[in-house]
Structure formats: C-alpha cells, structure tokens
Design a protein around this motif. Structure first.
Motif, PDB file in Angstrom:
ATOM      1  N   UNK A 106      50.799  54.451  17.994  1.00 51.58           N
ATOM      2  CA  UNK A 106      51.820  55.496  17.913  1.00 51.58           C
ATOM      3  C   UNK A 106      51.227  56.890  17.730  1.00 51.58           C
ATOM      4  N   UNK A 107      49.925  56.998  17.845  1.00 54.94           N
ATOM      5  CA  UNK A 107      49.293  58.309  17.775  1.00 54.94           C
ATOM      6  C   UNK A 107      49.371  58.972  19.147  1.00 54.94           C
ATOM      7  N   UNK A 108      49.391  60.278  19.159  1.00 56.32           N
ATOM      8  CA  UNK A 108      49.458  61.026  20.408  1.00 56.32           C
ATOM      9  C   UNK A 108      48.148  60.841  21.174  1.00 56.32           C
ATOM     10  N   UNK A 109      48.184  60.201  22.350  1.00 56.59           N
ATOM     11  CA  UNK A 109      46.933  59.922  23.070  1.00 56.59           C
ATOM     12  C   UNK A 109      46.213  61.162  23.569  1.00 56.59           C
ATOM     13  N   UNK A 110      46.882  62.312  23.546  1.00 62.76           N
ATOM     14  CA  UNK A 110      46.209  63.538  23.981  1.00 62.76           C
ATOM     15  C   UNK A 110      45.119  63.955  23.007  1.00 62.76           C
ATOM     16  N   UNK A 111      45.282  63.573  21.740  1.00 66.56           N
ATOM     17  CA  UNK A 111      44.281  63.950  20.736  1.00 66.56           C
ATOM     18  C   UNK A 111      43.775  62.755  19.935  1.00 66.56           C
ATOM     19  N   UNK A 112      44.105  61.544  20.382  1.00 66.25           N
ATOM     20  CA  UNK A 112      43.579  60.326  19.763  1.00 66.25           C
ATOM     21  C   UNK A 112      42.955  59.494  20.882  1.00 66.25           C
ATOM     22  N   UNK A 113      41.653  59.542  20.996  1.00 62.39           N
ATOM     23  CA  UNK A 113      40.950  58.967  22.139  1.00 62.39           C
ATOM     24  C   UNK A 113      40.212  57.688  21.765  1.00 62.39           C
ATOM     25  N   UNK A 114      40.224  56.737  22.685  1.00 62.50           N
ATOM     26  CA  UNK A 114      39.467  55.492  22.543  1.00 62.50           C
ATOM     27  C   UNK A 114      38.321  55.535  23.547  1.00 62.50           C
ATOM     28  N   UNK A 115      37.105  55.346  23.055  1.00 58.54           N
ATOM     29  CA  UNK A 115      35.915  55.426  23.902  1.00 58.54           C
ATOM     30  C   UNK A 115      35.270  54.044  23.990  1.00 58.54           C
ATOM     31  N   UNK A 116      35.231  53.494  25.199  1.00 59.64           N
ATOM     32  CA  UNK A 116      34.574  52.209  25.445  1.00 59.64           C
ATOM     33  C   UNK A 116      33.671  52.397  26.661  1.00 59.64           C
ATOM     34  N   UNK A 117      32.436  52.744  26.406  1.00 54.77           N
ATOM     35  CA  UNK A 117      31.531  53.106  27.498  1.00 54.77           C
ATOM     36  C   UNK A 117      30.965  51.872  28.200  1.00 54.77           C
ATOM     37  N   UNK A 118      30.802  51.938  29.520  1.00 49.45           N
ATOM     38  CA  UNK A 118      30.135  50.850  30.246  1.00 49.45           C
ATOM     39  C   UNK A 118      28.641  50.890  29.994  1.00 49.45           C
TER      40      UNK A 118
END
Length: 301
Positions: A106-118
């Motif tokens: 429920x966080x705003x995805x514009x400023x809450x980012x998930x980073x899963x690098x290949x």
C-alpha cells in the motif's frame, strides 16, 4: 497418476542424497508425495520456537494495522526528505519476495522501489563490485528495498564457485566500510536475514516444483543448493559475524512461519524510525523468539 514435472522450467532434478538432522536421506523433488520426515518437521525445523502457524485472522488484522503505519511513514518521509533502505537476504525459498510484497503493498510505488537485479553483465563484472547497486540507492523521500543485494558475494557466490576465495574475503572486509559510508550519508539502513530450517526449505521447493503457477521459481541453483546446506550455513555464519556492525546491524528473523516473519520485519522497521504519528501501541512489541540481532542468533546455534 504421478504429475511428472521433470525438466519443467528447464530444470533437471534427479533424486539426491542429503544429510538432514544428522541422517542420510533420499529426496526426490519430482515425487508428488512429500516425505513424512519433511512433512513432520517443516514448521519446527532448525529449532523453530512455535509448533503452530499464526492464525490467518490474527495475521491479516495485524498486517493491515502495520501497513497503515507504513503509509504514515512514507508520508513523513515525503515531508522530511528522509531516506530508508532495506536489504532482504536469506536462503532460496526463505520468503524474501513475499515479505517485500506485503511491506510495499500500500505504499506509493513512485517513491517505494523494489530492486531485484539480474546477474551482472560483462561490463558490470569489470566494475567495482558495489558499483551497480549504488545507482538504486534512495533519493530524498524514497524507501528502497533490495530483494537480494551485494550480499550475494557472501553466500551464493562462494558456495557455488561464482567468485574466488580472495574475492569473498575481500568482500567481507569491504562491506562494513561501504555500509558505514551510506549510513554516514544519513540513509536509514536495515539488513534482514530470513532464516529457515532445512525441512522447511525442502517443503517450499517441493511446492514450487509441483505448482503450475510458481514452478518457474525453481532453478538449477535450487537443485545444487539442496546438497550444499551445510556450506550455506557456514557462509551465513561467517557473513553475520564479519558484517554485523553497530551502525549496520543484521536482524535475523526465524521465518519457518511466513506470517510471523513478515510481521516481524515490518514491525522492526516501524519501531526503528521516529516518524510523525507513530502509534507504538498499534505496532506492538517485537517477539524475541522470532527476531534477534546476529550475535544473539549465533549464540543460539
């Protein structure tokens, strides 16, 4: 009739002989039936302190309360320019992705980012090891969560032979200095290790292998990892010992029950940040049986 998943997703998984609880066991992940010794211990494996999962109703109610607090936290971050960064680590199938999903839901995805690098590109392999992660660090008002991180070099890379022993040791020396820099910059930094028992992992791998929806998650690395449990454990313990610091501590979360572990991660973040309107009574207290710092966890082994 047996549901033959052999080579599903391009993964060849032959029956393997593994040591579990000091006993040699044969485990065939393509057999649709889960072995009794896995079924019996899938929750309590590794000394897990509860013999029943948290009730769904209690989990849902508590999770919603904590998610409301996360929305408050994000609003405060936007107003103040605070930056938060979370590193989520653990063995394969420890529940990292599910925990991150519920934390960010429920966080705003514009400023809450998930980073899963290949895996790194050829160019990235020629860079300073930490370089490709820095581009994803938070700017003012951002909440960033890494689903795996630079700590690949402390676990999967040395276990699977993807780095040299010298590179592994250099990483253990460099990581605390690197993290001191980012904390000194003012980033609120959290490191979580989701810890699961061996039978728990086997049961989750088995579920993945036989699911039409999630079989793609089961990889050749998972197959190899089942036979390298003790090596992963040794690398985990060394990582926790060498990279736990007062400014960037590891929190170890016992994660055999995904519900309790998800709440523990979110609750720890909320209790660690003095955001406006924080309702500590609603957040609740941490369960020391589920979450502890790295030194306490290592002493318990």
């Amino acid at each position: 009739m047996k549901n033959d998943n052999r080579n599903k997703g391009g993964v060849d998984a032959k029956p393997i002989r593994i040591k579990v609880g000091g006993k040699e066991r044969m485990f065939d992940i393509d057999d649709p039936g889960l072995p009794d010794w896995v079924e019996k211990n899938k929750l309590t494996a590794g000394g897990y302190p509860y013999d029943e999962r948290m009730k769904r109703k209690d989990f849902d109610q508590t999770l919603e309360t904590l998610q409301k607090e996360l929305v408050k936290l994000q609003s405060w971050m936007q107003a103040t320019g605070e930056r938060v960064m979370v590193v989520m680590e653990g063995r394969d199938a420890a529940g990292k992705g599910g925990t991150i999903f519920r934390m960010h839901r429920y966080m705003n995805p514009r400023t809450a980012n998930i980073i899963a690098l290949p895996k790194p590109t050829e160019a990235e392999r020629g860079q300073w090891y930490f370089q490709r992660y820095i581009a994803h660090f938070p700017t003012a008002g951002e909440f960033v969560t890494f689903d795996r991180s630079w700590y690949n070099r402390a676990g999967v890379e040395p276990v699977m032979g993807f780095c040299t022993p010298e590179q592994h040791q250099k990483f253990l020396d460099d990581a605390p200095r690197f993290e001191l820099t980012l904390v000194s910059e003012g980033i609120r930094f959290f490191k979580f290790w989701l810890n699961i028992g061996q039978e728990t992992q086997l049961e989750r791998f088995h579920d993945r292998r036989h699911s039409a929806l999630t079989h793609w998650k089961f990889s050749p690395i998972d197959v190899a990892g089942m036979e390298k449990w003790d090596d992963y454990s040794a690398k985990r313990d060394l990582m926790l010992e060498r990279t736990h610091t007062p400014y960037a501590p590891w929190q170890v979360v016992r994660a055999n029950d995904k519900r309790r572990s998800r709440l523990a991660v979110i609750r720890h973040v909320l209790l660690s940040i003095p955001y406006a309107g924080r309702d500590e009574k609603a957040i609740g207290k941490e369960d020391p049986r589920i979450i502890s710092d790295a030194p306490a966890f290592l002493r318990s082994l």
